[in-house]
Scaffold this active site. Structure first.
Site, mmCIF file in Angstrom:
data_model
loop_
_atom_site.group_PDB
_atom_site.id
_atom_site.type_symbol
_atom_site.label_atom_id
_atom_site.label_comp_id
_atom_site.label_asym_id
_atom_site.label_seq_id
_atom_site.Cartn_x
_atom_site.Cartn_y
_atom_site.Cartn_z
ATOM 1 N N ARG A 1 0.838 -1.211 0.000
ATOM 2 C CA ARG A 1 0.000 0.000 0.000
ATOM 3 C C ARG A 1 0.872 1.259 0.000
ATOM 4 N NH1 ARG A 1 -5.421 0.125 1.159
ATOM 5 N NH2 ARG A 1 -6.320 -1.911 1.505
ATOM 6 N N ARG B 1 -2.645 7.218 1.892
ATOM 7 C CA ARG B 1 -2.967 8.402 2.692
ATOM 8 C C ARG B 1 -1.850 8.900 3.610
ATOM 9 N NH1 ARG B 1 -8.460 6.630 5.223
ATOM 10 N NH2 ARG B 1 -7.346 4.664 5.019
ATOM 11 N N ARG C 1 -5.948 12.802 -4.410
ATOM 12 C CA ARG C 1 -7.207 12.138 -4.067
ATOM 13 C C ARG C 1 -8.344 13.149 -4.001
ATOM 14 N NH1 ARG C 1 -11.375 9.975 -2.513
ATOM 15 N NH2 ARG C 1 -11.622 8.423 -0.868
ATOM 16 N N ASP D 1 -7.619 -0.987 -7.042
ATOM 17 C CA ASP D 1 -8.110 -1.647 -5.836
ATOM 18 C C ASP D 1 -8.621 -3.032 -6.206
ATOM 19 O OD1 ASP D 1 -8.742 -0.950 -2.843
ATOM 20 O OD2 ASP D 1 -10.439 -2.130 -3.563
ATOM 21 N N TYR E 1 -16.219 -9.378 0.411
ATOM 22 C CA TYR E 1 -16.802 -8.029 0.267
ATOM 23 C C TYR E 1 -18.089 -8.079 -0.556
ATOM 24 C CZ TYR E 1 -12.392 -6.277 2.137
ATOM 25 O OH TYR E 1 -11.326 -6.029 2.955
HETATM 26 O O1 1CP Z 1 0.158 1.467 -3.362
HETATM 27 C C1 1CP Z 1 -0.765 0.670 -3.244
HETATM 28 O O2 1CP Z 1 -0.607 -0.485 -2.824
HETATM 29 C C2 1CP Z 1 -2.131 1.145 -3.592
HETATM 30 C C3 1CP Z 1 -2.961 0.227 -4.414
HETATM 31 C C4 1CP Z 1 -3.956 -0.583 -3.567
HETATM 32 C C5 1CP Z 1 -3.933 -1.965 -3.313
HETATM 33 C C6 1CP Z 1 -2.861 -2.954 -3.710
HETATM 34 C C7 1CP Z 1 -5.126 -0.064 -2.947
HETATM 35 C C8 1CP Z 1 -5.524 1.357 -2.938
HETATM 36 N N1 1CP Z 1 -5.828 -1.108 -2.414
HETATM 37 C C9 1CP Z 1 -5.123 -2.277 -2.602
HETATM 38 C C10 1CP Z 1 -5.503 -3.637 -2.214
HETATM 39 C C11 1CP Z 1 -6.660 -3.870 -1.321
HETATM 40 N N2 1CP Z 1 -7.858 -3.204 -1.270
HETATM 41 C C12 1CP Z 1 -6.738 -4.956 -0.425
HETATM 42 C C13 1CP Z 1 -5.655 -6.011 -0.270
HETATM 43 C C14 1CP Z 1 -4.537 -5.537 0.605
HETATM 44 C C15 1CP Z 1 -4.876 -5.413 2.071
HETATM 45 O O3 1CP Z 1 -5.226 -6.419 2.711
HETATM 46 O O4 1CP Z 1 -4.775 -4.294 2.577
HETATM 47 C C16 1CP Z 1 -7.983 -4.900 0.218
HETATM 48 C C17 1CP Z 1 -8.503 -5.829 1.289
HETATM 49 C C18 1CP Z 1 -8.690 -3.783 -0.312
HETATM 50 C C19 1CP Z 1 -10.065 -3.337 0.026
HETATM 51 C C20 1CP Z 1 -10.032 -1.939 0.496
HETATM 52 N N3 1CP Z 1 -9.962 -0.863 -0.331
HETATM 53 C C21 1CP Z 1 -9.970 -1.482 1.823
HETATM 54 C C22 1CP Z 1 -9.916 -2.358 3.067
HETATM 55 C C23 1CP Z 1 -11.265 -2.479 3.687
HETATM 56 C C24 1CP Z 1 -11.210 -3.403 4.911
HETATM 57 O O5 1CP Z 1 -11.943 -4.386 4.924
HETATM 58 O O6 1CP Z 1 -10.437 -3.124 5.825
HETATM 59 C C25 1CP Z 1 -9.904 -0.077 1.779
HETATM 60 C C26 1CP Z 1 -9.885 0.877 2.934
HETATM 61 C C27 1CP Z 1 -9.888 0.290 0.405
HETATM 62 C C28 1CP Z 1 -9.746 1.668 -0.153
HETATM 63 C C29 1CP Z 1 -8.369 1.979 -0.668
HETATM 64 N N4 1CP Z 1 -7.712 1.226 -1.629
HETATM 65 C C30 1CP Z 1 -6.490 1.808 -1.913
HETATM 66 C C31 1CP Z 1 -6.378 2.982 -1.089
HETATM 67 C C32 1CP Z 1 -5.214 3.943 -1.100
HETATM 68 C C33 1CP Z 1 -7.543 3.068 -0.315
HETATM 69 C C34 1CP Z 1 -7.912 4.172 0.679
HETATM 70 C C35 1CP Z 1 -8.977 4.984 0.058
HETATM 71 C C36 1CP Z 1 -8.789 6.461 0.171
HETATM 72 O O7 1CP Z 1 -7.885 7.051 -0.426
HETATM 73 O O8 1CP Z 1 -9.634 7.077 0.850
#
Ligand code: 1CP
Length: 341
Positions: free
Chosen positions: A24, A28, A37, A74, A149
């Site tokens: 990640r 943020r 963003r 994502d 999800y």
């Molecule tokens: O640099 C990077 O890695 C960014 C690319 C990326 C990746 C590889 C994002 C951006 N999301 C992911 C994978 C992802 N998304 C996973 C697998 C990794 C992990 O376990 O953390 C999962 C479970 C998600 C689902 C997801 N998307 C969540 C988690 C929800 C939960 O159940 O806890 C969240 C908060 C998101 C939103 C998201 N995705 C990515 C970002 C930067 C964000 C935050 C959103 C924002 O900017 O407000």
């Protein structure tokens, strides 16, 4: 072929110092990410606008000496591409319109790749702009993780809705997994064709499953994706990341056909050292909270990880995603430590 230390490590070649990236790494904790963003409006727009997605993918590489870029997207773009409603609420995480059996039958794979075309365009642009020694990582979510999800409508601590659905509606559940396996193979093959060097399959919810459920929900779908992908792209390099797999890690490494194994921070260093094949590339596994706290809490464990896995192919990484409150100075220090400076 230019030498790419991270790709070479995935393919089994141990490097003098382990290459590193940070799970990640775009996100943020970076002020420049928060700026971009804001200008994108909603999160999916950010994922589907190549100019912006390229920009946020490259932001961490401008600041830090990382060996890889990971495509900014994502795991939930797949349900979106299949026609399920997906929204990202600020401060709340993803919210989906939870699927029932009828909803599974309405999922439509036919337009998925064209829906994801902006993401593939992002990969092409990244390939063109990255220095040749940097590895470009593409990714998708593993079917079970994405299904938690899709069925639950949001993240949950125990995935109870999806686990119960898999038991009560086995045929509908298998249809959902089949759709996700097939769509993921198409999507990962397209990412590799667009210029990704390696792909990671995020199985973030490989925990809370008994033997049979682990085999059916985690092992088999991951194995089928790797097999399907290699059929399309011979030799495709794949990193698996079964977070929480614990006692099932070895089965996962043996049965899925992945090249490299991502391990979470709760996995004992000694277990990897003694229980997994010595030539299996391993990625991980610093606790992201040690990176938040910094100092000796971080440095002692970084040294322990480097030491424990020094004689195998190792990609240094966190054991899960970096968290928003992480100080940038601590990331800089981590990289100095891993790079031996
Ligand atoms: O640099 C990077 O890695 C960014 C690319 C990326 C990746 C590889 C994002 C951006 N999301 C992911 C994978 C992802 N998304 C996973 C697998 C990794 C992990 O376990 O953390 C999962 C479970 C998600 C689902 C997801 N998307 C969540 C988690 C929800 C939960 O159940 O806890 C969240 C908060 C998101 C939103 C998201 N995705 C990515 C970002 C930067 C964000 C935050 C959103 C924002 O900017 O407000």
């Amino acid at each position: 072929m230019p030498h790419k230390p991270l790709l070479a490590t995935v393919l089994g070649q141990r490097q003098e110092r382990p290459p590193l990236w940070i799970m990640r790494q775009a996100g943020r904790y970076l002020p420049e990410y928060r700026e971009t963003r804001k200008s994108a409006g909603n999160f999916l727009e950010l994922c589907y606008t190549p100019d912006l997605a390229v920009e946020v993918t490259l932001q961490p590489l401008r600041r830090f000496d990382l060996d890889a870029a990971i495509l900014f997207s994502d795991i939930l773009v797949i349900p979106d591409a299949l026609g399920q409603s997906v929204r990202f609420e600020t401060g709340e995480g993803p919210v989906l319109e939870a699927l029932d059996e009828k909803g599974i039958d309405r999922l439509d794979r036919s337009g998925a790749l064209s829906h994801l075309e902006p993401v593939l365009e992002t990969v092409r642009r990244l390939r063109a702009s990255l220095p040749p020694e940097k590895t470009l990582i593409g990714f998708c979510g593993a079917p079970w993780t994405v299904a938690t999800y899709m069925l639950g409508g949001r993240g949950s601590p125990d995935q109870a809705i999806a686990r119960r659905f898999a038991l009560q509606h086995p045929a509908a559940f298998e249809r959902l997994i089949d759709i996700l396996v097939e769509t993921s193979v198409d999507y990962l093959a397209a990412q590799l064709a667009a210029g990704a060097d390696v792909v990671q399959i995020f199985e973030s919810w490989a925990l809370n499953l008994d033997d049979a459920a682990f085999a059916r929900q985690v092992l088999e779908p991951n194995r089928r994706i790797v097999e399907g992908l290699r059929h399309r792209v011979p030799g495709a390099p794949v990193i698996g990341f079964p977070r929480g797999a614990a006692g099932n890690l070895r089965r996962f490494a043996e049965d899925t056909g992945i090249n490299a194994l991502g391990v979470d921070y709760a996995t004992p260093l000694e277990f990897i050292r003694t229980q997994l094949p010595p030539d299996l590339p391993v990625q991980g596994n610093l606790d992201p909270l040690r990176l938040v706290v910094g100092g000796e809490a971080m440095e002692s464990q970084v040294r322990a990880i480097l030491e424990a896995w020094s004689d195998r192919p190792h990609i240094f990484n966190l054991g899960h995603g970096i968290v928003p409150e992480t100080p940038i100075a601590h990331v800089e220090r981590l990289i100095e430590l891993v790079k031996g400076r």
